[in-house]
Design a protein around this motif. Structure first.
Motif, PDB file in Angstrom:
ATOM      1  N   PRO A   1     -16.594   1.249  -7.096  1.00 14.95           N
ATOM      2  CA  PRO A   1     -15.177   1.479  -7.353  1.00 14.95           C
ATOM      3  C   PRO A   1     -14.340   1.079  -6.133  1.00 14.95           C
ATOM      4  N   ALA A   2     -13.226   0.401  -6.376  1.00 14.60           N
ATOM      5  CA  ALA A   2     -12.330   0.010  -5.290  1.00 14.60           C
ATOM      6  C   ALA A   2     -11.563   1.238  -4.816  1.00 14.60           C
ATOM      7  N   ARG A   3     -11.191   1.216  -3.559  1.00 12.78           N
ATOM      8  CA  ARG A   3     -10.436   2.329  -2.997  1.00 12.78           C
ATOM      9  C   ARG A   3      -9.295   1.772  -2.169  1.00 12.78           C
ATOM     10  N   ALA A   4      -8.084   2.224  -2.445  1.00 10.88           N
ATOM     11  CA  ALA A   4      -6.908   1.772  -1.707  1.00 10.88           C
ATOM     12  C   ALA A   4      -6.781   2.532  -0.395  1.00 10.88           C
ATOM     13  N   PHE A   5      -6.128   1.911   0.574  1.00 10.68           N
ATOM     14  CA  PHE A   5      -5.790   2.608   1.807  1.00 10.68           C
ATOM     15  C   PHE A   5      -4.636   3.556   1.497  1.00 10.68           C
ATOM     16  N   THR A   6      -4.804   4.836   1.769  1.00  7.89           N
ATOM     17  CA  THR A   6      -3.769   5.813   1.428  1.00  7.89           C
ATOM     18  C   THR A   6      -3.346   6.674   2.607  1.00  7.89           C
TER      19      THR A   6
END
Length: 158
Positions: free
Chosen positions: A144-149
């Protein structure tokens, strides 16, 4: 990892190329701290040697420097400290792909993995689907991709 496509050479985006998954020192605990499901990735990458093509490294750092928070940058630097950066490579079958998903970075990342005969670990499943729809099936793992948050969460300026 996003479209950076770290290809796990010695193992198999990118985002990091893993050819035979030598010894990378990246373990399930480390991957878990980066927000990637440790159980999902751990068995695949533990004890493997990772490589990353130069374009993927540059692309990841450009995105991270704009969007990542301090802890995310620290994890990225830790990851990049464990991978071997290799020159971009390519194959005819990746180079001939067409469409809006076939950007220079995607051709570099997936072409390098394909040329090295390794598993490419990437969050860029849209490129993988586009390639498959054109009859090109790549050796990939798409966690799963994960955004920088973190930067947004902490209210830091860009």
């Amino acid at each position: 990892m996003g479209s950076s496509g770290i290809n796990a050479e010695y193992m198999g985006s990118s985002g990091i190329n893993a050819e035979y998954m030598g010894s990378s020192g990246i373990n399930a605990e480390y991957m878990g701290s980066s927000g990637i499901n440790a159980e999902y990735m751990g068995a695949t990458i533990d004890g493997k040697r990772w490589v990353c093509c130069e374009s993927a490294r540059t692309h990841l750092l450009q995105i991270a420097n704009k969007l990542a928070g301090p802890d995310e940058l620290e994890r990225i630097n830790g990851l990049l400290g464990r991978v071997e950066v290799v020159e971009d490579q390519g194959t005819e079958r990746v180079a001939r792909l067409t469409g809006k998903r076939c950007s220079d970075i995607n051709v570099a990342v997936f072409g390098t993995g394909d040329a090295m005969g390794v598993l490419t670990v990437t969050g860029n499943s849209s490129f993988v689907r586009a390639a498959a729809s054109q009859g090109t099936h790549l050796n990939v793992l798409c966690p799963p991709a994960r955004a920088f948050t973190e930067r947004l969460r902490l209210g830091l300026e860009k």
